[in-house]
Design a protein around this motif. Structure first.
Motif, PDB file in Angstrom:
ATOM      1  N   LYS A   2       0.855  -1.191   0.000  1.00  0.00           N
ATOM      2  CA  LYS A   2       0.000   0.000   0.000  1.00  0.00           C
ATOM      3  C   LYS A   2       0.888   1.237   0.000  1.00  0.00           C
ATOM      4  O   LYS A   2       1.852   1.330   0.759  1.00  0.00           O
ATOM      5  CB  LYS A   2      -0.916   0.024   1.214  1.00  0.00           C
ATOM      6  N   GLY A  78      -6.294   9.702   8.630  1.00  0.00           N
ATOM      7  CA  GLY A  78      -5.756   8.518   9.284  1.00  0.00           C
ATOM      8  C   GLY A  78      -6.296   7.217   8.740  1.00  0.00           C
ATOM      9  O   GLY A  78      -5.537   6.262   8.501  1.00  0.00           O
ATOM     10  N   GLU A  79      -7.604   7.144   8.524  1.00  0.00           N
ATOM     11  CA  GLU A  79      -8.202   5.895   8.038  1.00  0.00           C
ATOM     12  C   GLU A  79      -7.728   5.579   6.626  1.00  0.00           C
ATOM     13  O   GLU A  79      -7.467   4.421   6.284  1.00  0.00           O
ATOM     14  CB  GLU A  79      -9.723   6.021   8.058  1.00  0.00           C
ATOM     15  N   LEU A  81      -4.874   6.497   5.253  1.00  0.00           N
ATOM     16  CA  LEU A  81      -3.441   6.208   5.226  1.00  0.00           C
ATOM     17  C   LEU A  81      -3.043   4.994   6.054  1.00  0.00           C
ATOM     18  O   LEU A  81      -1.885   4.561   5.994  1.00  0.00           O
ATOM     19  CB  LEU A  81      -2.664   7.426   5.724  1.00  0.00           C
ATOM     20  N   ALA A  82      -3.956   4.455   6.813  1.00  0.00           N
ATOM     21  CA  ALA A  82      -3.636   3.316   7.676  1.00  0.00           C
ATOM     22  C   ALA A  82      -3.059   2.168   6.853  1.00  0.00           C
ATOM     23  O   ALA A  82      -3.622   1.766   5.834  1.00  0.00           O
ATOM     24  CB  ALA A  82      -4.889   2.854   8.414  1.00  0.00           C
ATOM     25  N   GLY A  83      -1.923   1.667   7.283  1.00  0.00           N
ATOM     26  CA  GLY A  83      -1.291   0.529   6.615  1.00  0.00           C
ATOM     27  C   GLY A  83      -0.395   0.892   5.461  1.00  0.00           C
ATOM     28  O   GLY A  83       0.209   0.007   4.835  1.00  0.00           O
ATOM     29  N   GLU A  85       2.764   1.589   3.496  1.00  0.00           N
ATOM     30  CA  GLU A  85       4.156   1.198   3.721  1.00  0.00           C
ATOM     31  C   GLU A  85       5.139   2.207   3.152  1.00  0.00           C
ATOM     32  O   GLU A  85       6.299   2.262   3.565  1.00  0.00           O
ATOM     33  CB  GLU A  85       4.397  -0.173   3.112  1.00  0.00           C
ATOM     34  N   ARG A 102       2.981  11.095   7.404  1.00  0.00           N
ATOM     35  CA  ARG A 102       3.758   9.958   7.905  1.00  0.00           C
ATOM     36  C   ARG A 102       3.894  10.027   9.420  1.00  0.00           C
ATOM     37  O   ARG A 102       3.765   9.021  10.116  1.00  0.00           O
ATOM     38  CB  ARG A 102       5.126   9.959   7.235  1.00  0.00           C
ATOM     39  N   CYS A 105       0.014   9.531  10.797  1.00  0.00           N
ATOM     40  CA  CYS A 105      -0.903   8.473  10.366  1.00  0.00           C
ATOM     41  C   CYS A 105      -0.237   7.190   9.888  1.00  0.00           C
ATOM     42  O   CYS A 105      -0.890   6.146   9.840  1.00  0.00           O
ATOM     43  CB  CYS A 105      -1.798   8.989   9.237  1.00  0.00           C
ATOM     44  N   ALA A 106       1.012   7.239   9.468  1.00  0.00           N
ATOM     45  CA  ALA A 106       1.662   6.052   8.891  1.00  0.00           C
ATOM     46  C   ALA A 106       3.098   6.005   9.377  1.00  0.00           C
ATOM     47  O   ALA A 106       4.050   6.089   8.599  1.00  0.00           O
ATOM     48  CB  ALA A 106       1.594   6.103   7.368  1.00  0.00           C
ATOM     49  N   THR A 107       3.249   5.856  10.680  1.00  0.00           N
ATOM     50  CA  THR A 107       4.555   6.095  11.322  1.00  0.00           C
ATOM     51  C   THR A 107       5.635   5.096  10.930  1.00  0.00           C
ATOM     52  O   THR A 107       6.813   5.354  11.144  1.00  0.00           O
ATOM     53  CB  THR A 107       4.399   6.076  12.847  1.00  0.00           C
ATOM     54  N   SER A 108       5.271   3.966  10.351  1.00  0.00           N
ATOM     55  CA  SER A 108       6.285   2.995   9.948  1.00  0.00           C
ATOM     56  C   SER A 108       6.611   3.078   8.457  1.00  0.00           C
ATOM     57  O   SER A 108       7.441   2.309   7.960  1.00  0.00           O
ATOM     58  CB  SER A 108       5.820   1.574  10.278  1.00  0.00           C
TER      59      SER A 108
END
Length: 384
Positions: A2, A78-79, A81-83, A85, A102, A105-108
């Motif tokens: 994603k 957030g919803e 962008l969740a997941g 990569e 990032r 919402c998508a810290t990893s």
């Protein structure tokens, strides 16, 4: 994989081409960005498109405010962008929004900066320019990968002016503006060329260079026996005094409006030459870029005309084809002296060039997504 793709204009055809590449390479992109024009799309090349607001060509102050609002309000995404990569940002303004996304919402996710132009505001020595470069340097430290479309952007700007070290992160990926061909290439037959005057010159793409328009309209007006000029694309009207009047009142010059990728074989197949000269940011971005049109025209049989001493000219020189002029005004003398035999030799040299220099296929898409996937595993301090 994603992927969240932040773009400056949802309606830009180049964005759709990149989304097609990402999907063909196995990524699952969602596209978020501003739009220019009447309305934003809901989908781009099969990917969901999220509208962040409207911006306008040339209005940098408005774009700065819109960018700041988007960065501050990115938590609402957030919803969506969740997941994710990878967070991929096309242009500096979108990099600011992407880094904020990032962080919240998508810290990893790995952050990738796609830089396809160096705006003149980045190159001055005033406070605004120095501030913008400082912001870019700070954001680059949060990136896992830098993507550029011309080696001169790395050499002349990121290394020479921004101090990017070739041996330190972020690594740089050269991703040229090649024609995208996902299926078996099926080129339309080019028109039968008479190898005689008037020579047809095609100027396609982002139409934004006032000096180029002046050169071509003046030549078409004075020498209808020598040239027939065809212009297609998306004009940056703010760059011209009166684009419509200049193009409609010039004999032997026609503006055909926007086009889609499927039109390229016909538009270039009907032309003898492609105008690949740009003066808009002379000595800066115009000297460094490798535009779409140099790949498109070469792929579809129209010999590119470029300037010596700029990256486009060096591209042609290295491959042994094309026309390189000292100045765009030299076009009249060149065409006046062009014989049918010399024209045939130009076409032969173009046809002998490796075709894969001009187009990207599915293997290139897979390689791109593989590189982006590796970028998500590189260290980044974007979450700090």
């Amino acid at each position: 994989m994603k992927l969240a793709y932040f773009v400056h204009d949802l309606n830009d055809p180049a964005v759709a081409r990149r989304v097609r590449m990402l999907r063909a390479g196995g990524a699952e992109p969602v596209v978020l960005g501003f739009y220019r024009g009447d309305a934003p799309p809901d989908m781009i090349a099969g990917a969901e498109a999220i509208d962040l607001g409207r911006t306008y060509d040339g209005r940098l102050g408005h774009r700065a405010r819109a960018t700041l609002r988007a960065a501050l309000g990115v938590g609402r995404l957030g919803e969506i962008l969740a997941g994710a990569e990878v967070v991929l940002a096309r242009s500096l303004e979108m990099l600011l929004v992407a880094v904020a996304a990032r962080r919240l919402c998508a810290t990893s996710a790995g952050v990738v900066y796609e830089c396809l132009d160096i705006h003149r505001v980045m190159l001055g020595q005033n406070l605004a320019s120095r501030t913008m470069r400082g912001l870019e340097r700070a954001l680059l430290r949060r990136c896992s990968l830098l993507v550029v479309s011309s080696p001169a952007f790395t050499r002349e700007y990121f290394e020479a002016l921004q101090g990017l070290c070739p041996d330190a992160p972020p690594p740089v990926l050269l991703l040229e503006n090649k024609v995208l061909e996902l299926d078996e290439p099926s080129l339309s037959p080019a028109r039968e060329r008479s190898a005689a005057r008037p020579w047809r010159i095609a100027w396609l793409g982002a139409i934004r260079c006032r000096r180029s328009l002046d050169i071509l309209t003046d030549l078409a007006r004075r020498r209808p026996d020598l040239v027939d000029v065809r212009i297609h694309g998306r004009p940056a009207y703010s760059e011209f005094a009166d684009f419509a009047a200049q193009t409609t009142q010039t004999p032997n010059l026609m503006f055909g409006g926007a086009y889609v990728a499927d039109d390229l074989p016909r538009l270039y197949g009907d032309a003898d030459f492609c105008w690949a000269i740009d003066y808009m940011e002379e000595g800066q971005n115009s000297a460094w870029l490798l535009p779409n049109r140099v790949y498109e025209s070469s792929r579809f049989g129209a010999t590119p005309i470029a300037l010596k001493g700029v990256e486009t000219g060096r591209f042609l020189e290295a491959r042994g084809f094309g026309v390189r002029l000292a100045d765009g005004l030299d076009i009249e003398a060149f065409l006046d002296q062009l014989t049918p035999e010399a024209y045939a030799a130009l076409r032969t040299r173009l046809q002998a060039a490796p075709s894969h220099d001009f187009y990207a296929d599915r293997s290139d898409c897979l390689a791109l997504v593989e590189t982006l996937s590796a970028a998500r595993r590189l260290p980044t301090d974007g979450g700090k």
